[in-house]
Design a protein around this motif. Structure first.
Motif, mmCIF file in Angstrom:
data_model
loop_
_atom_site.group_PDB
_atom_site.id
_atom_site.type_symbol
_atom_site.label_atom_id
_atom_site.label_comp_id
_atom_site.label_asym_id
_atom_site.label_seq_id
_atom_site.Cartn_x
_atom_site.Cartn_y
_atom_site.Cartn_z
ATOM 1 N N ASP A 243 5.585 6.104 -14.420
ATOM 2 C CA ASP A 243 5.059 5.055 -15.312
ATOM 3 C C ASP A 243 5.073 3.691 -14.632
ATOM 4 O OD1 ASP A 243 4.398 6.679 -17.392
ATOM 5 O OD2 ASP A 243 6.246 6.328 -18.532
ATOM 6 N N VAL A 244 6.186 3.367 -13.962
ATOM 7 C CA VAL A 244 6.310 2.046 -13.341
ATOM 8 C C VAL A 244 5.452 1.970 -12.079
ATOM 9 C CG1 VAL A 244 7.865 0.399 -12.215
ATOM 10 C CG2 VAL A 244 8.639 1.661 -14.241
ATOM 11 N N GLU A 245 5.607 2.948 -11.206
ATOM 12 C CA GLU A 245 5.060 2.800 -9.848
ATOM 13 C C GLU A 245 3.613 3.274 -9.730
ATOM 14 O OE1 GLU A 245 7.901 4.235 -6.983
ATOM 15 O OE2 GLU A 245 9.494 3.032 -7.866
ATOM 16 N N ILE A 246 3.202 4.226 -10.567
ATOM 17 C CA ILE A 246 1.807 4.685 -10.508
ATOM 18 C C ILE A 246 0.984 3.984 -11.593
ATOM 19 C CG2 ILE A 246 0.228 6.657 -10.566
ATOM 20 C CD1 ILE A 246 2.183 6.761 -8.191
ATOM 21 N N MET A 247 1.388 4.181 -12.869
ATOM 22 C CA MET A 247 0.583 3.588 -13.951
ATOM 23 C C MET A 247 0.682 2.061 -13.939
ATOM 24 S SD MET A 247 -0.851 6.202 -14.930
ATOM 25 C CE MET A 247 -1.907 5.415 -16.145
ATOM 26 N N GLY A 248 1.884 1.521 -13.692
ATOM 27 C CA GLY A 248 2.032 0.060 -13.648
ATOM 28 C C GLY A 248 1.179 -0.557 -12.548
ATOM 29 N N THR A 249 1.209 0.060 -11.389
ATOM 30 C CA THR A 249 0.388 -0.425 -10.273
ATOM 31 C C THR A 249 -1.097 -0.320 -10.624
ATOM 32 O OG1 THR A 249 2.070 0.173 -8.661
ATOM 33 C CG2 THR A 249 -0.190 -0.004 -7.837
ATOM 34 N N LEU A 250 -1.461 0.796 -11.249
ATOM 35 C CA LEU A 250 -2.865 0.984 -11.645
ATOM 36 C C LEU A 250 -3.300 -0.089 -12.663
ATOM 37 C CD1 LEU A 250 -4.434 4.411 -12.520
ATOM 38 C CD2 LEU A 250 -4.817 2.467 -14.010
ATOM 39 N N PHE A 251 -2.480 -0.305 -13.717
ATOM 40 C CA PHE A 251 -2.856 -1.291 -14.748
ATOM 41 C C PHE A 251 -3.014 -2.682 -14.119
ATOM 42 C CE2 PHE A 251 -0.238 1.362 -18.001
ATOM 43 C CZ PHE A 251 -1.320 2.188 -18.247
ATOM 44 N N CYS A 252 -2.036 -3.082 -13.297
ATOM 45 C CA CYS A 252 -2.071 -4.439 -12.715
ATOM 46 C C CYS A 252 -3.243 -4.595 -11.757
ATOM 47 C CB CYS A 252 -0.758 -4.745 -11.996
ATOM 48 S SG CYS A 252 0.643 -4.924 -13.115
ATOM 49 N N THR A 253 -3.472 -3.580 -10.939
ATOM 50 C CA THR A 253 -4.564 -3.661 -9.964
ATOM 51 C C THR A 253 -5.904 -3.736 -10.682
ATOM 52 O OG1 THR A 253 -3.220 -2.400 -8.409
ATOM 53 C CG2 THR A 253 -5.584 -2.529 -7.943
ATOM 54 N N ARG A 254 -6.051 -2.954 -11.730
ATOM 55 C CA ARG A 254 -7.310 -2.975 -12.488
ATOM 56 C C ARG A 254 -7.546 -4.348 -13.107
ATOM 57 N NH1 ARG A 254 -7.436 1.315 -17.026
ATOM 58 N NH2 ARG A 254 -6.124 -0.241 -18.026
ATOM 59 N N GLU A 255 -6.515 -4.927 -13.735
ATOM 60 C CA GLU A 255 -6.698 -6.236 -14.380
ATOM 61 C C GLU A 255 -6.925 -7.334 -13.355
ATOM 62 O OE1 GLU A 255 -7.211 -6.552 -17.665
ATOM 63 O OE2 GLU A 255 -7.048 -4.391 -17.591
#
Ligand SMILES: NC(=O)c1ccc[n+]([C@@H]2O[C@H](COP(=O)([O-])OP(=O)(O)OC[C@H]3O[C@@H](n4cnc5c(N)ncnc54)[C@H](OP(=O)(O)O)[C@@H]3O)[C@@H](O)[C@H]2O)c1
Length: 125
Positions: free
Chosen positions: A112-124
């Motif tokens: 959640d932190v390292e894959i999804m969190g990175t994905l959400f931040c990079t997308r935004e």
């Protein structure tokens, strides 16, 4: 680094470790730094000069929460004109073996932190 002066960087995991060190170096180099963590009171430049401190904007954001990430990057857009640099440092570290079934919650948190969190931040960004 001169070309990044007065540009805007978002650094996740800014309350500790690698993220805090990168936040410090970017602010020292004249970059405006938005530091994200769940504990914004812990976010500060190690360089205590007023100039370096004034470049740091601590923002509370759990990077695993998609809406929180969206709200954070909207705040950056509205208040600082948008994100020029993103540094994804938010992370967790658990030790154990894959066969230890009781570690499933920790494995999920890591994703959640390292894959999804990175994905959400990079997308935004
Ligand atoms: N240091 C090393 O030598 C090294 C080497 C290889 C890999 N790594 C990996 O690189 C990552 C960062 O290392 P580090 O040493 O800087 O770790 P650290 O000192 O433990 O810092 C982790 C940062 O991630 C943030 N964080 C954790 N969960 C979060 C969440 N849900 N939302 C927002 N922020 C969250 C923490 O902030 P809050 O708790 O305040 O939210 C903290 O600022 C880790 O995954 C680590 O395993 C580190």
């Amino acid at each position: 680094m001169e070309r990044w002066r007065d540009r805007v960087a978002v650094v996740t995991g800014a309350s500790s470790g690698i993220g805090a060190a990168i936040l410090t170096d970017l602010a020292k180099a004249g970059v405006i730094v938005v530091g994200l963590s769940r504990h914004p009171d812990r976010i500060r430049s190690f360089d205590s000069t007023p100039e370096a401190q004034s470049r740091v904007h601590p923002v509370q954001c759990d990077v695993t929460v998609e809406e929180a990430v969206k709200d954070t990057f909207k705040w950056v857009e509205d208040n600082l004109g948008g994100t020029d640099i993103l540094v994804n440092c938010a992370g967790v570290f658990y030790q154990g073996r894959l066969i230890d079934e009781h570690l499933t919650p920790q494995i999920k948190e890591t994703f959640d932190v390292e894959i999804m969190g990175t994905l959400f931040c990079t997308r935004e960004a």
